[in-house]
Design an enzyme around this catalytic site. Structure first.
Site, short mmCIF file in Angstrom:
data_model
loop_
_atom_site.label_atom_id
_atom_site.label_comp_id
_atom_site.label_asym_id
_atom_site.label_seq_id
_atom_site.Cartn_x
_atom_site.Cartn_y
_atom_site.Cartn_z
N ASP A 98 38.80 43.01 41.61
CA ASP A 98 39.82 43.08 42.67
C ASP A 98 39.22 42.60 43.99
OD1 ASP A 98 41.76 43.92 44.56
OD2 ASP A 98 42.37 45.58 43.26
N HIS A 100 41.09 42.58 46.98
CA HIS A 100 41.82 43.12 48.15
C HIS A 100 40.93 44.08 48.95
CE1 HIS A 100 44.98 41.91 45.32
NE2 HIS A 100 45.66 41.58 46.40
N SER A 151 43.38 47.49 38.38
CA SER A 151 42.32 48.19 39.12
C SER A 151 42.39 49.69 38.90
CB SER A 151 42.40 47.88 40.60
OG SER A 151 42.25 46.50 40.80
#
Ligand code: B1M
Length: 213
Positions: A98, A100, A151
């Protein structure tokens, strides 16, 4: 457009033209965190909606992320800082797979402004890297962030790996795809220490404060 609409629009449009003067104007009316949680987050939700409908491409979302990051950087010096002694050390990471990191970095700012020493491991952090850093840093808690549905599953695997490594420090989890229920029923049973869900950065601070008391 009102000031609030313009602020949301910078994020949606991925444009920084006029952003800083408008942020300064907003600072005369609102607390920095209210600007982030209000108009800027509204803009980000709209970006998410448009992205979901294939009305924005990744490159455009990246520009929106840049506007959000620039805004947070501009507002950060205006945030309240508690000049207290260090309350604890917290390690932060976005989980494996991930990228982000806006939410995680916001959590870092809020925690470090409120007496926590933060070790930020960045994005796409696999469990073995987390374990190695834990052993080197000995933090009081581990904070995991992740926004993708996969996630949330990765957090279950991460908790299992941390347990196998004999780690039982409290884990704080957050991110859009996660819920309190998933945390309680899916992540916590795989871990020996406590696992707590934070819905946003301020909630994360409240939890950290409760843990350090
Ligand atoms: Co992506 N993305 N993205 N993206 N992106 C989402 C998450 C998505 C919901 C958009 C959508 O489709 N509607 C969707 C996920 C779908 C899913 O899994 N169900 C998605 C997708 C699909 C993807 C890609 C797969 C797209 C692609 O490549 N085709 C790709 C994934 C790459 C990867 O990770 N491997 C991708 C890429 C990107 C960009 C790089 C373009 C960019 C990220 C840039 C960056 O972070 N540096 C991006 C963005 C910006 C978004 C949206 C639009 C906004 C996320 C954001 O920054 N929000 C997002 C849609 C959305 O969320 N509405 C979306 C603002 C931020 C402050 O909020 O991170 O939620 P957030 O953090 C909150 C809370 O969640 C909480 O506190 C914060 C607020 O106070 N929190 C914690 C978060 N972590 C915490 C940890 C804690 C405590 C609280 O303690 C440790």
């Amino acid at each position: 457009l009102t000031l609030e609409q313009r602020l949301a629009n910078y994020v949606v449009e991925g444009s920084k033209d006029g952003l800083l003067p408008d942020l300064d104007e907003a600072l005369t009316k609102y607390a920095p965190l209210d600007i982030i949680n209000g108009p800027l987050m509204e803009g980000m939700s709209e970006v998410g909606r448009l992205f979901n409908n294939n009305e924005l491409i990744v490159a455009e979302v990246l520009q929106s992320a840049e506007v959000m990051k620039a805004s947070v950087a501009h507002l950060e010096p205006h945030m309240e800082k508690a000049d207290s002694a260090v309350k604890g050390k917290i390690m932060l990471a976005t989980v494996k797979g991930d990228v982000h990191d806006i939410g995680k970095n916001l959590v870092e700012i809020i925690l470090s402004n409120n007496g926590y020493k933060i070790v930020n491991l960045g994005i796409k952090v696999p469990p073995d890297q987390l374990i190695e850093a834990y052993r080197a840093e000995k933090p009081d808690a581990i904070g995991l962030s992740g926004l993708l549905v996969k996630s949330a599953q990765q957090m279950v695997l991460t908790a299992q790996d941390l347990r196998s490594a004999g780690i039982d420090a409290p884990i704080l989890v957050g991110g859009a795809a996660l819920t309190r229920k998933f945390t309680k029923t899916r992540i916590a049973p795989e871990y020996d220490g406590v696992v707590l869900y934070a819905k946003d950065a301020m909630d994360g601070l409240d939890i950290a404060n409760r843990l350090s008391d």
